[in-house]
Write an enzyme that holds these catalytic residues in place. Structure first.
Site, PDB file in Angstrom:
ATOM      1  N   SER A   1       0.825  -1.203   0.000  1.00 39.53           N
ATOM      2  CA  SER A   1       0.000   0.000   0.000  1.00 39.53           C
ATOM      3  C   SER A   1       0.865   1.260   0.000  1.00 39.53           C
ATOM      4  O   SER A   1       1.819   1.368   0.765  1.00 39.53           O
ATOM      5  CB  SER A   1      -0.909   0.008   1.236  1.00 39.53           C
ATOM      6  OG  SER A   1      -1.647   1.207   1.300  1.00 39.53           O
TER       7      SER A   1
ATOM      8  N   LYS B   1      -3.506   1.764  -2.355  1.00 36.05           N
ATOM      9  CA  LYS B   1      -3.111   2.820  -1.431  1.00 36.05           C
ATOM     10  C   LYS B   1      -4.234   2.982  -0.411  1.00 36.05           C
ATOM     11  O   LYS B   1      -5.377   2.583  -0.652  1.00 36.05           O
ATOM     12  CB  LYS B   1      -2.842   4.129  -2.175  1.00 36.05           C
ATOM     13  CG  LYS B   1      -4.061   4.800  -2.749  1.00 36.05           C
ATOM     14  CD  LYS B   1      -3.678   6.028  -3.585  1.00 36.05           C
ATOM     15  CE  LYS B   1      -2.955   7.058  -2.751  1.00 36.05           C
ATOM     16  NZ  LYS B   1      -2.569   8.249  -3.527  1.00 36.05           N
TER      17      LYS B   1
ATOM     18  N   SER C   1       6.259  11.124   3.744  1.00 39.27           N
ATOM     19  CA  SER C   1       5.179  11.586   4.622  1.00 39.27           C
ATOM     20  C   SER C   1       4.067  12.105   3.719  1.00 39.27           C
ATOM     21  O   SER C   1       3.825  13.308   3.623  1.00 39.27           O
ATOM     22  CB  SER C   1       5.682  12.687   5.564  1.00 39.27           C
ATOM     23  OG  SER C   1       4.644  13.120   6.411  1.00 39.27           O
TER      24      SER C   1
ATOM     25  N   LEU D   1      -1.583  10.227   3.609  1.00 39.66           N
ATOM     26  CA  LEU D   1      -2.767   9.463   3.196  1.00 39.66           C
ATOM     27  C   LEU D   1      -3.603  10.190   2.139  1.00 39.66           C
ATOM     28  O   LEU D   1      -4.838  10.156   2.175  1.00 39.66           O
ATOM     29  CB  LEU D   1      -3.644   9.102   4.407  1.00 39.66           C
ATOM     30  CG  LEU D   1      -2.992   8.247   5.499  1.00 39.66           C
ATOM     31  CD1 LEU D   1      -4.001   7.953   6.604  1.00 39.66           C
ATOM     32  CD2 LEU D   1      -2.430   6.949   4.946  1.00 39.66           C
TER      33      LEU D   1
ATOM     34  N   ASN E   1      -4.834  -0.149   8.073  1.00 42.28           N
ATOM     35  CA  ASN E   1      -3.635   0.638   8.352  1.00 42.28           C
ATOM     36  C   ASN E   1      -3.755   1.140   9.787  1.00 42.28           C
ATOM     37  O   ASN E   1      -4.450   2.113  10.055  1.00 42.28           O
ATOM     38  CB  ASN E   1      -3.533   1.800   7.364  1.00 42.28           C
ATOM     39  CG  ASN E   1      -2.290   2.639   7.583  1.00 42.28           C
ATOM     40  OD1 ASN E   1      -1.605   2.507   8.596  1.00 42.28           O
ATOM     41  ND2 ASN E   1      -1.987   3.505   6.637  1.00 42.28           N
TER      42      ASN E   1
ATOM     43  N   CYS F   1      -1.552   4.794  11.622  1.00 43.29           N
ATOM     44  CA  CYS F   1      -1.854   6.217  11.454  1.00 43.29           C
ATOM     45  C   CYS F   1      -2.356   6.788  12.785  1.00 43.29           C
ATOM     46  O   CYS F   1      -2.880   6.056  13.630  1.00 43.29           O
ATOM     47  CB  CYS F   1      -2.893   6.418  10.356  1.00 43.29           C
ATOM     48  SG  CYS F   1      -4.364   5.413  10.542  1.00 43.29           S
TER      49      CYS F   1
ATOM     50  N   LYS G   1      -2.279  -4.280   9.558  1.00 37.83           N
ATOM     51  CA  LYS G   1      -0.915  -3.846   9.235  1.00 37.83           C
ATOM     52  C   LYS G   1      -0.358  -3.092  10.427  1.00 37.83           C
ATOM     53  O   LYS G   1      -0.916  -2.081  10.854  1.00 37.83           O
ATOM     54  CB  LYS G   1      -0.892  -2.969   7.989  1.00 37.83           C
ATOM     55  CG  LYS G   1       0.524  -2.633   7.527  1.00 37.83           C
ATOM     56  CD  LYS G   1       0.535  -1.948   6.168  1.00 37.83           C
ATOM     57  CE  LYS G   1       1.950  -1.772   5.652  1.00 37.83           C
ATOM     58  NZ  LYS G   1       1.989  -1.158   4.301  1.00 37.83           N
TER      59      LYS G   1
ATOM     60  N   ASN H   1       4.947  -1.978   8.786  1.00 36.42           N
ATOM     61  CA  ASN H   1       4.845  -0.679   8.148  1.00 36.42           C
ATOM     62  C   ASN H   1       6.220   0.000   8.203  1.00 36.42           C
ATOM     63  O   ASN H   1       7.201  -0.606   8.636  1.00 36.42           O
ATOM     64  CB  ASN H   1       3.788   0.171   8.866  1.00 36.42           C
ATOM     65  CG  ASN H   1       3.092   1.143   7.925  1.00 36.42           C
ATOM     66  OD1 ASN H   1       3.716   1.715   7.041  1.00 36.42           O
ATOM     67  ND2 ASN H   1       1.798   1.338   8.121  1.00 36.42           N
TER      68      ASN H   1
ATOM     69  N   GLY I   1      11.604  -3.555   2.527  1.00 37.92           N
ATOM     70  CA  GLY I   1      12.927  -3.694   1.923  1.00 37.92           C
ATOM     71  C   GLY I   1      13.094  -4.832   0.946  1.00 37.92           C
ATOM     72  O   GLY I   1      14.219  -5.270   0.688  1.00 37.92           O
TER      73      GLY I   1
END
EC number: 1.3.1.14
Length: 306
Positions: A22, A46, A71, A74, A128, A131, A164, A191, A243
């Protein structure tokens, strides 16, 4: 021998374990002219919120040594607009669609998932949970709140729910176990890692928000460790993330305990890397004469205990 790359993730049949992550691949359909999307195991969109968000001010992405700092804030068109166009286009690809969602309170998460549950073509929901909530606290750092979010969403969701999680915790296993006990059908680990960078020419932060999330090759060993630790304690499947630049990286995550992997920064740099990673997994299995990728999930544990 052509190895079998298919896996079953929380009841979702994936032709291979490679998903988009995402945030780095748009909604998923935008890159149809660049790579054969049908070859992917699935697409993770996303993050979608209840209402549209403009995102943070520029600059909101910066290249750093062995990684990317971002950054974005969202930025998205909101869930109602998402189901009008992006979801319809995604359904034409022919692969499972996992929709990432975020909110600032339990009710917001629940409302988004209610709307998505009324639509066809959503294979799973990825929460998510990294956040900030209304109190500016990361959702998954507030365990009672995280439990309430997962439980609330599970009541209205018709599809599997994946949590996540943030790596910025003392014990990732405890966090994953809490998500499992709250009803999550799977977890994504991990994340991005909180980080920052400074431009020494301007004496200013490289991001408008000062701090952001670090992704890319530099975080892989830490994320692999998170997957390995969680795999020891939970029974629900894991999506490994962080990664993954080539097939070897994906296999590391799978050996540590991931059933599937999601690829972010690498696909942002070069979308074709997704296909190369799929091919790389297949090549490693061929080299080892392993018939199915399922046989190596958590394989490092079998070697250690032999």
């Amino acid at each position: 021998m052509i190895p079998d790359l298919s896996v079953n993730f929380a009841g979702i049949k994936l032709k291979n374990p490679v998903l988009t992550a995402s945030g780095t691949f748009g909604y998923g359909y935008e890159l149809a002219d660049l790579i054969p999307l049908k070859r992917l195991g699935g697409v993770v969109t996303k993050t979608v919120t209840l209402e549209p968000r403009a995102g943070n001010l520029q600059p909101r992405i910066a290249e750093v040594a062995s990684g990317i700092l971002n950054s974005i804030g969202l930025q998205n068109i909101g869930v109602r607009a998402f189901i009008e166009e992006p979801l319809e286009k995604l359904n034409k690809i022919g692969v499972p669609v996992i929709v990432s969602v975020a909110g600032v309170a339990v009710g917001e998460y629940v409302e988004i998932v209610k709307i998505l549950s009324s639509q066809n073509g959503v294979s799973a929901i990825e929460l998510n949970l990294s956040c900030p909530n209304l109190k500016k606290k990361i959702v998954c750092h507030d365990l009672p709140l995280m439990r309430d979010v997962i439980r609330g969403v599970k009541k209205v969701s018709r599809v599997p729910v994946i949590a996540k999680l943030s790596p910025l915790v003392t014990d990732i296993s405890e966090l994953a176990l809490t998500a499992q006990n709250a009803g999550a059908d799977g977890v994504t680990l991990t994340n991005t890692y909180p980080a920052m960078a400074v431009d020494i020419r301007t004496f200013k932060p490289k991001l408008s928000t000062v701090k952001g999330g670090m992704s890319g090759a530099c975080i892989k060993p830490m994320s692999v460790r998170c997957v390995y630790d969680a795999y020891q304690d939970i029974k629900i499947p894991i999506i490994g993330c962080g990664g993954i630049m080539m097939g070897e990286d994906a296999v590391e995550f799978i050996l540590a305990g991931a059933t599937a992997v999601s690829v972010g920064s690498s696909s942002l740099v070069s979308p074709g890397n997704l296909i190369a990673i799929i091919d790389g997994i297949e090549d490693i299995l061929k080299e080892k004469n392993i018939k199915s990728v399922k046989k190596i999930i958590g394989g490092i544990n079998k070697v250690r205990n032999a």
